[in-house]
Each structure stands twice: as C-alpha cells, then as structure tokens.
Design an enzyme around this catalytic site. Structure first.
Site, mmCIF file in Angstrom:
data_model
loop_
_atom_site.group_PDB
_atom_site.id
_atom_site.type_symbol
_atom_site.label_atom_id
_atom_site.label_comp_id
_atom_site.label_asym_id
_atom_site.label_seq_id
_atom_site.Cartn_x
_atom_site.Cartn_y
_atom_site.Cartn_z
ATOM 1 N N SER A 79 0.828 -1.208 0.000
ATOM 2 C CA SER A 79 0.000 0.000 0.000
ATOM 3 C C SER A 79 0.856 1.250 0.000
ATOM 4 C CB SER A 79 -0.865 -0.012 1.266
ATOM 5 O OG SER A 79 -1.482 1.236 1.464
ATOM 6 N N TYR B 203 -1.891 -0.298 11.052
ATOM 7 C CA TYR B 203 -2.164 -0.944 9.766
ATOM 8 C C TYR B 203 -0.969 -0.756 8.815
ATOM 9 C CZ TYR B 203 -3.687 -1.378 4.943
ATOM 10 O OH TYR B 203 -3.747 -1.709 3.612
ATOM 11 N N LYS C 250 1.935 -3.439 6.891
ATOM 12 C CA LYS C 250 2.318 -3.508 5.470
ATOM 13 C C LYS C 250 3.841 -3.382 5.320
ATOM 14 C CE LYS C 250 -1.586 -4.254 3.634
ATOM 15 N NZ LYS C 250 -1.892 -5.509 2.955
#
Ligand code: NAD
Ligand code: WQD
Length: 338
Positions: A124, A148, A152
């Site tokens: 991302s 989050y 990643k």
C-alpha cells in the site's frame, strides 16, 4: 498457471480473479469471509461462466494453511488477505499484527513447505506516510503513521528477507494507491461493512440514499481547492497489474516493489463533482475538520510499473465513478445476504 488467491473474496481479490481467469489461469479463492460475503462467489461464477474453486481458510490457522498446501499444487500465490481499516488498527493493533503479520508468516511457511516460489503481495501507498514530495517514487523514504501501515511495511520487509535468503523465491510487492470503481458488469464491487472509512464508498452510499451527506475532511489543505488529493486507481486496472506482475515473476525470475497508481492527483471535491456527473445526481456534502492522520497530497510516480511490468492505468476518473455507481445502484445494500 495454477494460482491461489488468499483473500480472493474481498474487493480487490474478486476483480483480480476475473482478470486472471480471463488470462487463462486456473484460479482458486481462499478466504475466511472476515470482511467479505460468500455472495461474491455466485457473482464471480456469473461473470466468468464457470464454477469458482473455493477453499475456506483462515491464515491465522497455521496447521490449516500447511495442511491445505500439502494437498494442492500451486505455481503462485496472490496475497490480498488482511485487515485494512486504519482507524480500527489504532484501536486493536494486536489483532492487526496477528491477522496481517501472523497470517502472512503462516502463508509464507506453507508456501515454502510446498515449494511454491512466486508471490504477489498487496502492499500500500500507506508505507510512504506523509511523503516529502509528490509524485512518490518507490525509493522514497518509508514511514508509517498507524498500526495498519506498520503491518504492510513489516510484511514487505519479511518478504524481502525471504527473497534474499532463497534465490528461487520471488515476490512482487504492489503498492496500491486508492483503489475505486468496479467491474463493468456491476455484479461485483466494494461492499464495506458499517460506515465506510474511504471516500468513494461513502460517496456511493450518499448517492444511493443510504447516508445523508458526505463529510469532507478539511477544506484548508495546501492543495488545488483545499481538499485532500489522492491517486484513485480503477480496480480493473489494478487487477490487471496482478496478472502482469505474475508474468513478470515467471519471465524475469526476480523480485520487485512497484507503485500501482495513475500518477494523477484528484481532490475530494473533484471526485465528488465527477461522481455527481456520472450518476446524474447531487452529492450533498459539508466541509468539516481534518481527519487525524490525513495528509494533503499523495499520488504515484507510476513509471517503474510501466518499465518493468509494461503496465499503465487506462481508465480515468470518469470510468471509476461510472462503474462505482453502476455497482452501487444495482446493489444498493451490497451483496445479498445468504
Ligand atoms: P477486503 O477486506 O475487501 O479483502 C480482504 C479479504 O481478505 C477479505 O475477503 C477478508 O475476508 C480476507 N481475509 C482477511 N483476513 C484473513 C485471514 N486471516 N484469512 C483469510 N482471509 C482473510 O480488502 P481489499 O480492499 O480487497 O484489499 C485487499 C488487500 O489490498 C489488503 O491486503 C489491503 O490491505 C490492500 N490494500 C487495499 C487498499 C484499499 O484501499 N482497498 C489500498 C492499499 C492496499
Ligand atoms: C481519501 C481522501 C480524506 C472519507 C486509505 C488508507 C490507505 C489505503 C487507502 C489501504 C482523503 C477524504 C475520506 C470521507 C473525506 N488503504 N475523505 N471524507 O486516507 O487516502 O487512504 O485508503 O492500504 O492506507 O489510509 O483514503 O478514501 O479514506 O480518503 O473527505 O468520508 O478523502 O480526507 O483526503 P486514504 P480515503
């Protein structure tokens, strides 16, 4: 190739399934439906005209993952399975670490045991945090601002270590920018549970009458019109990048980390206006305070994807809005509940 799509019942995975089947691959979907609906499988069958091979699987269950790989042969895995809400990750970081990082470790372990050596990973643009300048290139400083995003970044690093330790294992980390839109049939699309966190699904729900008005988070950003600027990418273009990344791994036998975006920055109000045109209806909105953690402007330099994968985005904001609206208007409440 025979390809496993982990998290293939989700928004992006379902669109990638369609593209991969169209390219002639034999594709198996695995998912635990923690953020998706079994109803997607019937829609995928309708689009592709053939049964959808499906395996219920929770990546947190290491024995189930290795057991599954022991009985199946795959040429590659595309790994979409993750929890993806920034806000929720701040409230429940351990769940995010367990699901995203723990699940990925189990998957990598299962792949290794079974000798599966190609991975396409859903990364991302969140790994860039607040970039020093735009358009963002892949060699920009990496910096995360929430749990989050940390998952990643950690997953990219774990995958990188594995690639370095094993000359035969190759991965493509695809750094998605802001995926929106839907398959042109209107049969599959984004179906968030609860109040949408992201802009496009929120606009869709306002347009279809499920919500009164959009809150625009900040009108005083240093951007073209004071609202946040992002790189929205049509989910069908994004889906195609996965097929191209798999071809790359077979052809080049090396790993790659690449941006998947259009290179065009679009503001919140520009997207609202484009959507209003596409849906031929007004989108009521009010400008409110900035959302904590937001940044002014993020858009990709997508030239590496062009050079390495031969990929570039083909669909613009108009198609993104038209297709998102077709999905939402045909399915005002999302997938039917079984
Ligand atoms: P999604 O939630 O629609 O799809 C993810 C799928 O993974 C869901 O079907 C969910 O049920 C499944 N899943 C989650 N944890 C699992 C587990 N432990 N075992 C098995 N299945 C599990 O999300 P999406 O928008 O399709 O995103 C796909 C991937 O792309 C995610 O990894 C996400 O972090 C990444 N990504 C998404 C965006 C975005 O804006 N949508 C942007 C950048 C990156
Ligand atoms: C876009 C713009 C908001 C909602 C997030 C994740 C990122 C990635 C993609 C997974 C911003 C504004 C939004 C609303 C608004 N996901 N907005 N009203 O924040 O760029 O990225 O999704 O990896 O990690 O952070 O996307 O769609 O939430 O916001 O005004 O109700 O729309 O402020 O400018 P974002 P978004």
């Amino acid at each position: 190739m025979r390809i496993l799509l982990c998290g293939g019942a989700g928004y992006i995975g379902a669109h990638a399934y369609v593209v991969l089947v169209e390219r002639g691959h034999d594709v198996v979907v695995a998912d635990n439906f923690s953020n998706s609906s079994p109803g997607v499988l019937a829609r995928l069958r309708q689009i592709t005209g053939r049964p959808v091979p499906f395996q219920p699987l929770d990546l947190r269950d290491r024995d189930a993952v290795t057991g599954f790989f022991a009985h199946q042969a795959f040429d590659a895995v595309v790994h979409f399975a993750a929890l993806k809400s920034v806000g929720e990750s701040c409230e429940r970081p351990l769940d995010y670490f367990h699901n995203n990082i723990g699940g990925t470790l189990n998957l990598l372990h299962g792949m290794r045991e079974a000798g599966v050596e190609r991975l396409v990973f859903s990364s991302s643009a969140t790994v860039y945090g607040d970039p020093d300048h735009v358009p963002v290139r892949e060699d920009a400083r990496l910096q995360v601002t929430n749990p989050y995003g940390r998952t990643k970044l950690v997953m990219e690093e774990l995958i990188g270590d594995l690639c370095r330790s094993d000359a035969g294992f190759h991965a493509a980390n695809l750094r998605y920018f802001n995926p929106v839109g839907a398959h042109a049939s209107g049969l599959i699309g984004e179906d968030p549970t609860g109040i949408p966190n992201n802009l496009m699904p929120y606009i869709c729900q306002v347009a279809v009458g499920r919500r009164d008005r959009l809150s625009v988070f900040g009108g005083d950003w240093p951007t073209v019109d004071g609202t946040g600027v992002r790189d929205y990418i049509h989910v069908m273009d994004l889906a195609r990048a996965h097929a191209d990344a798999l071809d790359f791994l077979v052809r080049e036998r090396r790993s790659l980390t690449v941006n998947v975006g259009t290179g065009q920055g679009v503001s919140v109000l520009q997207l609202v206006e484009a959507f209003a045109q596409a849906a031929a209806r007004r989108i009521p909105y009010q400008v409110v305070a900035r959302r904590p953690g937001d940044v002014a402007e993020v858009y990709a330099d997508p030239s590496l994807a062009q050079r390495t994968l031969g990929w570039r985005a083909e669909l613009g904001v108009e198609a993104m809005c038209r297709d998102a609206w077709r999905w939402q208007s045909q399915n005002p409440q999302g997938y039917p509940v079984a």
